[in-house]
Design an enzyme around this catalytic site. Structure first.
Site, PDB file in Angstrom:
ATOM      1  NE  ARG A  46      42.841  70.458  67.964  1.00  0.00           N
ATOM      2  CZ  ARG A  46      41.544  70.102  67.911  1.00  0.00           C
ATOM      3  NH1 ARG A  46      40.604  71.037  68.043  1.00  0.00           N
ATOM      4  NH2 ARG A  46      41.191  68.856  67.747  1.00  0.00           N
ATOM      5  NE  ARG A  65      42.971  75.256  65.087  1.00  0.00           N
ATOM      6  CZ  ARG A  65      41.877  74.616  65.434  1.00  0.00           C
ATOM      7  NH1 ARG A  65      41.327  74.831  66.629  1.00  0.00           N
ATOM      8  NH2 ARG A  65      41.313  73.756  64.603  1.00  0.00           N
ATOM      9  CG  ASP A  71      37.481  74.516  65.774  1.00  0.00           C
ATOM     10  OD1 ASP A  71      38.612  74.061  66.033  1.00  0.00           O
ATOM     11  OD2 ASP A  71      36.430  73.888  66.000  1.00  0.00           O
ATOM     12  CD  GLU A 232      36.330  66.896  62.251  1.00  0.00           C
ATOM     13  OE1 GLU A 232      37.020  67.924  62.173  1.00  0.00           O
ATOM     14  OE2 GLU A 232      36.260  66.194  63.273  1.00  0.00           O
ATOM     15  NE  ARG A 248      33.195  65.361  65.586  1.00  0.00           N
ATOM     16  CZ  ARG A 248      33.973  66.328  66.071  1.00  0.00           C
ATOM     17  NH1 ARG A 248      35.202  66.483  65.607  1.00  0.00           N
ATOM     18  NH2 ARG A 248      33.527  67.140  67.009  1.00  0.00           N
ATOM     19  NE  ARG A 308      37.360  65.423  70.875  1.00  0.00           N
ATOM     20  CZ  ARG A 308      37.370  66.414  69.994  1.00  0.00           C
ATOM     21  NH1 ARG A 308      38.444  67.206  69.906  1.00  0.00           N
ATOM     22  NH2 ARG A 308      36.334  66.629  69.212  1.00  0.00           N
ATOM     23  CE1 TYR A 337      39.314  66.526  66.180  1.00  0.00           C
ATOM     24  CE2 TYR A 337      39.846  67.302  63.983  1.00  0.00           C
ATOM     25  CZ  TYR A 337      38.992  67.268  65.057  1.00  0.00           C
ATOM     26  OH  TYR A 337      37.822  67.969  65.020  1.00  0.00           O
ATOM     27  CD  GLU A 359      44.454  67.448  67.504  1.00  0.00           C
ATOM     28  OE1 GLU A 359      44.334  68.338  66.655  1.00  0.00           O
ATOM     29  OE2 GLU A 359      43.511  67.086  68.249  1.00  0.00           O
TER      30      GLU A 359
END
Length: 380
Positions: A46, A65, A71, A232, A248, A308, A337, A359
């Site tokens: 990510r 990750r 996260d 962000e 954001r 999204r 993103y 992404e």
């Protein structure tokens, strides 16, 4: 959107500028850089970043990750390099490994110092303070075009201990007055002290200090729906020397759209008089890409007010005062993103291209979404 199984894709966009200034972008090439899904040492990739070096190499970064898509997860910082404008790529290397931290490293901004050629990657550690403390702002540096990287340096000694994630995206080096040559990196804070914050360096990254802030309202208090909560962000320098920061809008204050705030003093302040809610830039609360190239301002995000999906490229010939009615749909399905870059210089071919990494999902958090490769279009 569940980032499990996301594809990070790089598309090469050829821009035809007609005599009347019209821009007609077409996707001409595609590459898959990372595929998630739990294979090997990485569960999910990510937070992609993309930049050119001063020597013309193209560098792509992402969080790897390790065991889940969350996260708050132990991570690698992954890197791939291309020396032929993205036609071929090196194997993935891991330039940071945070071990088994439950609140690991978070990307982050890549900064290219055009005067020294140095690459500075700034990221956070223990951002959420989840089973670890204190939070730290970290920097690694490459002096050989991204082939090798220094040991991490903790900038919290200079900046103070606070939760701060740069970007995600790139930091800038000021090319125009005021503060020509300054490195400016902007990001967001968390816990209850949310907002956009910038850090500044006037000595090529040796020392850093805190600069502009656009704080949430209420500040240092719990947030509710539709509170003012900047998050962000991606800064770009305009040709008049001001810095436009695309932000954001975490709690959908005033609109389901992007906030844009400008600094007129090299990143020292972000006056509220320079804050705009850009209704054209509909946004589902996500990180986004922005780029200024040859007097044209570009913006990329999933252009949807709720979900999204629909990764879209927009452009403006008026520094964002208004946006062209035409857009380029890069991918209609799940998308997240993104980061934009281009190669600076006078080479005519390089002037015709910008580059995006973003992404791209096959599966949504709640439903399965069909996935197909975007067709490749010929150049102009």
């Amino acid at each position: 959107m569940n980032p499990f199984g996301l594809l990070l894709s790089v598309y090469f966009i050829r821009l035809a500028v007609a005599g009347n200034g019209e821009i007609n972008p077409l996707i001409t090439e595609e590459k898959l850089l990372w595929v998630g899904g739990g294979a090997g040492e990485v569960h999910t990739y990510r937070i992609p970043l993309l930049t050119f070096t001063t020597r013309g190499s193209l560098l792509a970064f992402a969080e790897g990750r390790k065991t889940s898509s969350g996260d708050m997860e132990a991570k690698f910082i992954a890197l791939r390099r291309s020396t032929d404008r993205g036609a071929t790529w090196s194997p993935t290397s891991y330039i940071v490994n945070d071990g088994i931290h439950t609140d690991g490293s978070n990307l982050g901004s890549i900064v290219v110092d055009e005067e020294t050629g140095a690459l500075l990657l700034i990221y956070s550690l223990c951002f959420y303070r989840y089973h670890c403390s204190p939070p730290s702002t970290m920097l690694i540096e490459s002096l050989d075009d991204g082939l090798t990287w220094s040991a991490p340096r903790n900038l919290s000694v200079q900046l103070g201990v606070k939760s701060f994630i740069p970007g995600p995206g790139f930091g800038i080096q000021k090319r125009y007055p005021p503060a020509k040559g300054r490195l400016v990196v902007c990001g967001h804070g968390t816990i209850v002290g949310d907002g956009v914050f910038c850090i500044l360096s006037d000595d090529h990254g040796r020392t850093w200090r805190n600069g502009a802030a656009l704080k949430s309202i209420p500040y240092n208090q719990p947030k509710q729906k539709q509170d003012f909560n900047p998050d962000e962000c991606q800064p770009v320098e305009l040709q008049n020397g001001s810095i436009a920061i695309f932000v954001r809008n975490q709690n959908n204050y005033h609109c389901h759209c992007r906030m844009v705030v400008r600094s007129l003093d090299g990143g020292e302040t972000l006056p509220v008089e320079e804050l705009k809610f850009d209704q054209t830039l509909v946004d589902p609360v996500v990180a986004a890409g922005a780029l200024q190239k040859d007097g044209v301002l570009y913006f990329s995000n999933p252009a949807n007010s709720q979900n999204r999906v629909n990764m879209t490229l927009r452009w403006s010939l008026t520094d964002g005062e208004n946006w062209n009615n035409e857009v380029l749909q890069i991918w209609q399905g799940p998308s997240g993103y993104s980061s934009l870059t281009s190669l600076k210089g006078d080479n005519p071919e390089d002037k015709k291209h910008i580059f995006i990494i973003y992404e791209k999902g096959q599966k949504d958090y709640c439903e399965t979404v069909s996935f197909a490769k975007i067709h490749l279009y010929g150049g102009i």
